[in-house]
Write a protein that holds these residues in place. Structure first.
Motif, PDB file in Angstrom:
ATOM      1  N   THR A 189       0.999  -1.272   0.213  1.00 24.91           N
ATOM      2  CA  THR A 189      -0.118   0.054   0.018  1.00 24.91           C
ATOM      3  C   THR A 189       0.805   1.289   0.135  1.00 24.91           C
ATOM      4  N   GLU A 190       0.344   2.255  -0.270  1.00 24.56           N
ATOM      5  CA  GLU A 190       0.945   3.571  -0.279  1.00 24.56           C
ATOM      6  C   GLU A 190       1.386   4.152   0.938  1.00 24.56           C
ATOM      7  N   ALA A 191       1.150   3.245   2.334  1.00 25.09           N
ATOM      8  CA  ALA A 191       1.622   3.544   3.444  1.00 25.09           C
ATOM      9  C   ALA A 191       2.822   2.862   3.894  1.00 25.09           C
ATOM     10  N   ALA A 192       3.394   2.189   2.882  1.00 27.37           N
ATOM     11  CA  ALA A 192       4.541   1.176   3.227  1.00 27.37           C
ATOM     12  C   ALA A 192       5.895   2.032   3.686  1.00 27.37           C
ATOM     13  N   GLN A 193       6.661   1.563   4.421  1.00 25.82           N
ATOM     14  CA  GLN A 193       7.850   2.349   4.803  1.00 25.82           C
ATOM     15  C   GLN A 193       8.981   1.676   4.027  1.00 25.82           C
ATOM     16  N   GLU A 194      10.153   2.674   4.221  1.00 23.46           N
ATOM     17  CA  GLU A 194      11.428   2.227   3.409  1.00 23.46           C
ATOM     18  C   GLU A 194      11.913   0.925   3.530  1.00 23.46           C
ATOM     19  N   ARG A 195      12.057   0.239   4.757  1.00 23.42           N
ATOM     20  CA  ARG A 195      12.573  -0.859   4.951  1.00 23.42           C
ATOM     21  C   ARG A 195      11.524  -2.053   4.347  1.00 23.42           C
ATOM     22  N   GLU A 196      10.341  -1.849   4.416  1.00 25.95           N
ATOM     23  CA  GLU A 196       9.323  -2.578   3.895  1.00 25.95           C
ATOM     24  C   GLU A 196       9.267  -2.790   2.428  1.00 25.95           C
ATOM     25  N   ILE A 197       9.375  -1.526   1.535  1.00 29.31           N
ATOM     26  CA  ILE A 197       9.786  -1.630   0.441  1.00 29.31           C
ATOM     27  C   ILE A 197      10.967  -2.172  -0.098  1.00 29.31           C
ATOM     28  N   GLU A 198      12.245  -1.867   0.660  1.00 27.73           N
ATOM     29  CA  GLU A 198      13.451  -2.482   0.378  1.00 27.73           C
ATOM     30  C   GLU A 198      13.339  -4.254   0.389  1.00 27.73           C
ATOM     31  N   GLU A 250      18.900   4.626  -3.183  1.00 26.21           N
ATOM     32  CA  GLU A 250      18.414   4.943  -1.688  1.00 26.21           C
ATOM     33  C   GLU A 250      16.924   5.185  -1.616  1.00 26.21           C
ATOM     34  N   LEU A 251      16.472   4.673  -0.831  1.00 30.16           N
ATOM     35  CA  LEU A 251      14.954   4.950  -0.888  1.00 30.16           C
ATOM     36  C   LEU A 251      14.413   5.699   0.276  1.00 30.16           C
ATOM     37  N   LYS A 252      13.421   6.644  -0.355  1.00 26.94           N
ATOM     38  CA  LYS A 252      12.948   7.432   0.854  1.00 26.94           C
ATOM     39  C   LYS A 252      11.414   7.392   0.427  1.00 26.94           C
ATOM     40  N   ALA A 253      10.899   6.969   1.903  1.00 23.84           N
ATOM     41  CA  ALA A 253       9.180   6.825   1.736  1.00 23.84           C
ATOM     42  C   ALA A 253       8.537   8.073   1.791  1.00 23.84           C
ATOM     43  N   GLY A 254       9.182   9.355   1.894  1.00 22.50           N
ATOM     44  CA  GLY A 254       8.458  10.579   1.843  1.00 22.50           C
ATOM     45  C   GLY A 254       8.841  11.464   0.528  1.00 22.50           C
ATOM     46  N   LEU A 286      21.039   6.998  -7.425  1.00 20.33           N
ATOM     47  CA  LEU A 286      19.753   7.454  -7.887  1.00 20.33           C
ATOM     48  C   LEU A 286      18.750   7.231  -6.549  1.00 20.33           C
ATOM     49  N   LEU A 287      18.535   8.547  -6.234  1.00 16.93           N
ATOM     50  CA  LEU A 287      17.322   8.473  -5.003  1.00 16.93           C
ATOM     51  C   LEU A 287      15.922   8.311  -5.509  1.00 16.93           C
ATOM     52  N   LEU A 288      15.226   7.191  -4.808  1.00 19.50           N
ATOM     53  CA  LEU A 288      14.092   6.915  -5.252  1.00 19.50           C
ATOM     54  C   LEU A 288      13.147   7.291  -4.019  1.00 19.50           C
ATOM     55  N   CYS A 289      12.072   8.444  -4.468  1.00 15.40           N
ATOM     56  CA  CYS A 289      11.415   8.918  -3.183  1.00 15.40           C
ATOM     57  C   CYS A 289       9.777   8.937  -3.711  1.00 15.40           C
ATOM     58  N   LYS A 290       8.909   8.849  -2.805  1.00 11.70           N
ATOM     59  CA  LYS A 290       7.536   8.932  -2.909  1.00 11.70           C
ATOM     60  C   LYS A 290       7.038  10.217  -3.779  1.00 11.70           C
TER      61      LYS A 290
END
Length: 346
Positions: A189-198, A250-254, A286-290
């Protein structure tokens, strides 16, 4: 029981080479058959177009032609009224005979149907043709790339590559990134956090690599960097085979913030000093952000000396809430396509 004759020492190596030559010959033969079939279908389509224009042929004539051809060639598939109409559409979409012979004839007929059914613009068709030949996409992969709008997303990430990398590497690096990246195969879901996505990306690394694009090889997640006795961990590390460089993701959830690039730059420096070989090109980040503010992202990159890009990711397509839960998986799409191909007599 007959005696077993001892084999010459070089027999296994020779047998392996022989099997390879036979396999290559089979592939060349299959490609030659496909080429002739595609050219034949294009010529039939051109004939139908000409007669429709000059003699006013209607649907009834095509139905009669299909019947007569099937009677004349009962063992040959592909002469249904539906496929004859595809031949006409194929010839109409590609009037350049030289391009058909030199380029399109390399693709199987089912690839041609996907291009006709799903794309209206010749420019887009030519782009997907080139990518299919470059990466040897199957029909299912081609369809998935079209449906996920790869053409529109490729090369659209905000980067500083033009100023930080030499040509032609800067162009290739820019084309290697896209915006946004689609992670709807993760089922989050859109509420997923960085570690969960990773974690989900690593579990679905095959689909993740397909979304990243050709050339990316997975190196590891939470890669440890020891800098002066302090430990740091890179979210995801890849190596790009064509660019010949490491790629830190790098993943950023926000929402993107300029300070994110400071952390990414630190990781690039560490990889360049600790992991990169002397023959490798400078590491790319590459910075991936929401989400991101485009102007803020451009400002933040403008004074960075290391090659970086910023792109968004989408966990679900922008569809109404009632439809999001029914999004098909990649497996479901492939099964549906295989079922469709099985039913067609094209």
């Amino acid at each position: 029981m007959p005696d077993i004759v001892p084999l010459p020492a070089d027999y296994p190596a020779w047998l392996t080479e022989l099997k390879s030559r036979i396999h290559s010959a089979q592939q060349r033969a299959a490609l030659a058959v496909n080429r002739e079939l595609v050219l034949l279908y294009w010529q039939i389509g051109q004939d139908i177009l000409t007669r429709q224009t000059q003699q006013g042929w209607g649907a009834k004539v095509i139905e009669r032609l299909a019947q007569d051809l099937r009677n004349a060639f009962p063992d040959m598939k592909g002469f249904s009224p539906r496929n004859l109409k595809y031949m006409r559409a194929f010839a109409e979409a590609w009037p350049d005979a030289e391009f058909v012979q030199a380029v399109l004839a390399q693709l199987p007929w089912y690839h041609q149907l996907a291009l006709l059914d799903k794309l209206k613009s010749e420019a887009e068709r030519r782009w997907y043709v080139a990518k299919t030949l470059e990466h040897n996409w199957s029909r299912n992969v081609l369809v998935m790339q079209i449906e996920t709008r790869l053409f529109e997303r490729s090369g659209t990430a905000i980067t500083n590559f033009e100023d930080r990398l030499p040509k032609p590497q800067s162009d290739l690096a820019r084309e290697s990134l896209k915006d946004p990246y689609r992670f709807d195969f993760l089922g989050l879901t859109e509420a997923a956090q960085e570690r969960e996505i990773e974690n989900a990306l690593v579990r679905h690394v095959t689909e993740f690599l397909l979304e990243l694009g050709a050339g990316f090889a997975f190196v590891g997640r939470q890669v440890l960097l020891d800098v002066g006795g302090d430990e740091f961990f890179i979210d995801l590390l890849f190596y790009h085979l064509k660019l010949r460089c490491y790629v830190v993701i790098e993943l950023k959830a926000g929402t993107f913030k300029p300070e994110h690039l400071g952390q990414l730059g630190f990781y690039l420096t560490a990889v360049d000093r600790q992991i990169k070989d002397e023959h490798d090109s400078p590491t790319i980040g590459l910075l991936l952000c929401k989400s991101k503010n485009k102007v803020v992202a451009e400002y933040a990159l403008s004074d960075k000396t290391q090659p970086m890009g910023i792109a968004e990711y989408k966990l679900l397509e922008s569809l109404p809430a009632e439809l999001q839960t029914s999004l098909p998986s990649i497996e479901a799409i492939e099964q549906a396509l295989q079922h469709t191909e099985g039913e067609s007599d094209a």
